[in-house]
Design a protein around this motif. Structure first.
Motif, PDB file in Angstrom:
ATOM      1  N   ARG A   1      46.705   6.676 -97.124  1.00 24.71           N
ATOM      2  CA  ARG A   1      47.209   5.590 -97.972  1.00 24.71           C
ATOM      3  C   ARG A   1      46.465   5.518 -99.300  1.00 24.71           C
ATOM      4  O   ARG A   1      46.824   4.729-100.162  1.00 24.71           O
ATOM      5  CB  ARG A   1      47.081   4.260 -97.238  1.00 24.71           C
ATOM      6  CG  ARG A   1      48.074   4.096 -96.138  1.00 24.71           C
ATOM      7  CD  ARG A   1      48.051   2.671 -95.611  1.00 24.71           C
ATOM      8  NE  ARG A   1      48.669   2.639 -94.309  1.00 24.71           N
ATOM      9  CZ  ARG A   1      48.078   2.216 -93.192  1.00 24.71           C
ATOM     10  NH1 ARG A   1      46.842   1.763 -93.224  1.00 24.71           N
ATOM     11  NH2 ARG A   1      48.708   2.235 -92.054  1.00 24.71           N
ATOM     12  N   ASN A   2      45.438   6.321 -99.448  1.00 21.11           N
ATOM     13  CA  ASN A   2      44.630   6.323-100.663  1.00 21.11           C
ATOM     14  C   ASN A   2      45.426   6.964-101.799  1.00 21.11           C
ATOM     15  O   ASN A   2      45.493   8.177-101.931  1.00 21.11           O
ATOM     16  CB  ASN A   2      43.326   7.086-100.404  1.00 21.11           C
ATOM     17  CG  ASN A   2      42.411   7.109-101.598  1.00 21.11           C
ATOM     18  OD1 ASN A   2      42.798   6.790-102.719  1.00 21.11           O
ATOM     19  ND2 ASN A   2      41.175   7.501-101.365  1.00 21.11           N
ATOM     20  N   LYS A   3      46.055   6.127-102.621  1.00 23.82           N
ATOM     21  CA  LYS A   3      46.903   6.622-103.700  1.00 23.82           C
ATOM     22  C   LYS A   3      46.111   7.424-104.728  1.00 23.82           C
ATOM     23  O   LYS A   3      46.639   8.342-105.342  1.00 23.82           O
ATOM     24  CB  LYS A   3      47.644   5.464-104.364  1.00 23.82           C
ATOM     25  CG  LYS A   3      48.664   4.808-103.450  1.00 23.82           C
ATOM     26  CD  LYS A   3      49.416   3.718-104.183  1.00 23.82           C
ATOM     27  CE  LYS A   3      50.261   2.866-103.300  1.00 23.82           C
ATOM     28  NZ  LYS A   3      51.323   3.443-102.607  1.00 23.82           N
ATOM     29  N   GLU A   4      44.844   7.084-104.901  1.00 25.02           N
ATOM     30  CA  GLU A   4      44.014   7.835-105.842  1.00 25.02           C
ATOM     31  C   GLU A   4      43.849   9.286-105.381  1.00 25.02           C
ATOM     32  O   GLU A   4      43.905  10.206-106.190  1.00 25.02           O
ATOM     33  CB  GLU A   4      42.652   7.172-106.012  1.00 25.02           C
ATOM     34  CG  GLU A   4      42.738   5.849-106.732  1.00 25.02           C
ATOM     35  CD  GLU A   4      41.395   5.175-106.902  1.00 25.02           C
ATOM     36  OE1 GLU A   4      40.362   5.730-106.458  1.00 25.02           O
ATOM     37  OE2 GLU A   4      41.386   4.078-107.490  1.00 25.02           O
TER      38      GLU A   4
ATOM     39  N   PHE B   1      50.934  14.467-100.048  1.00 22.39           N
ATOM     40  CA  PHE B   1      50.874  13.671 -98.821  1.00 22.39           C
ATOM     41  C   PHE B   1      50.929  14.588 -97.597  1.00 22.39           C
ATOM     42  O   PHE B   1      50.167  14.432 -96.648  1.00 22.39           O
ATOM     43  CB  PHE B   1      52.014  12.647 -98.791  1.00 22.39           C
ATOM     44  CG  PHE B   1      51.957  11.748 -97.596  1.00 22.39           C
ATOM     45  CD1 PHE B   1      51.081  10.670 -97.564  1.00 22.39           C
ATOM     46  CD2 PHE B   1      52.760  11.994 -96.486  1.00 22.39           C
ATOM     47  CE1 PHE B   1      51.008   9.841 -96.452  1.00 22.39           C
ATOM     48  CE2 PHE B   1      52.699  11.170 -95.367  1.00 22.39           C
ATOM     49  CZ  PHE B   1      51.823  10.093 -95.359  1.00 22.39           C
TER      50      PHE B   1
ATOM     51  N   ILE C   1      45.963  10.914-103.465  1.00 18.37           N
ATOM     52  CA  ILE C   1      47.278  11.552-103.646  1.00 18.37           C
ATOM     53  C   ILE C   1      47.444  11.994-105.097  1.00 18.37           C
ATOM     54  O   ILE C   1      47.894  13.111-105.370  1.00 18.37           O
ATOM     55  CB  ILE C   1      48.425  10.606-103.211  1.00 18.37           C
ATOM     56  CG1 ILE C   1      48.376  10.397-101.691  1.00 18.37           C
ATOM     57  CG2 ILE C   1      49.789  11.166-103.628  1.00 18.37           C
ATOM     58  CD1 ILE C   1      49.329   9.338-101.179  1.00 18.37           C
ATOM     59  N   ASP C   2      47.047  11.151-106.060  1.00 19.91           N
ATOM     60  CA  ASP C   2      47.164  11.501-107.481  1.00 19.91           C
ATOM     61  C   ASP C   2      46.290  12.702-107.836  1.00 19.91           C
ATOM     62  O   ASP C   2      46.700  13.580-108.594  1.00 19.91           O
ATOM     63  CB  ASP C   2      46.784  10.308-108.361  1.00 19.91           C
ATOM     64  CG  ASP C   2      47.776   9.157-108.269  1.00 19.91           C
ATOM     65  OD1 ASP C   2      48.937   9.404-107.882  1.00 19.91           O
ATOM     66  OD2 ASP C   2      47.389   8.019-108.571  1.00 19.91           O
TER      67      ASP C   2
ATOM     68  N   SER D   1      53.885  14.768-105.300  1.00 19.36           N
ATOM     69  CA  SER D   1      53.353  13.659-104.499  1.00 19.36           C
ATOM     70  C   SER D   1      53.690  13.841-103.027  1.00 19.36           C
ATOM     71  O   SER D   1      52.858  13.588-102.148  1.00 19.36           O
ATOM     72  CB  SER D   1      53.894  12.318-104.996  1.00 19.36           C
ATOM     73  OG  SER D   1      53.380  12.044-106.274  1.00 19.36           O
TER      74      SER D   1
END
Length: 136
Positions: free
Chosen positions: A115-118, A101, A120-121, A97
């Motif tokens: 900030r888009n966690k999707e 980033f 990052i995943d 992770s």
């Protein structure tokens, strides 16, 4: 040859990456709601020839399993039951992770995009898969 698919399993979301048919290059595929993950995989595997599934293995600094491993084990059991003919491997996912980033920063993505966690995943799943390919 068949593709390899990798999962960055999370409590809320799961990032998914896949190789090309020659199993040379890992590419991000999508991030799905974890509650819908098995259904997504069933649909995807029905359309694509998948040789193997790689699931990220979260570990602590001292090489012991992370607390999220408790969530992954029941999922692995369901995964094996759902796809008994597809081998499942694990790949250390420490720092994916953070690296994801950092990759976004280096690629010049704006703060809002980072900030888009999707995303990052999805990038994390790609890093897990590329690490697996490098190990092989």
């Amino acid at each position: 040859m068949a593709r390899i698919i990798a999962l960055d399993f999370g409590k809320q979301r799961t990032g998914i990456a896949v190789t090309d048919e020659l199993q040379l290059i890992a590419s991000g595929l999508v991030t799905v709601n974890t509650k819908e993950l098995l259904k997504y995989l069933q649909d995807y595997i029905a359309k694509e020839n998948i040789a193997r599934i790689v699931v990220g293995e979260p570990k602590q600094w001292n090489n012991t399993p992370s607390e999220s491993e408790v969530l992954i084990q029941p999922f692995l059991k369901k995964l094996k039951e759902t796809f008994p003919s597809i081998p499942i491997d694990r790949q250390d996912e420490r720092f994916t992770s953070k690296v994801a980033f950092q990759t976004m920063v280096q690629a010049g993505l704006k703060k809002k995009q980072r900030r888009n966690k999707e995303l990052i995943d999805e990038i994390s799943a790609t890093l897990i898969l590329q690490s697996y390919l490098n190990r092989k």
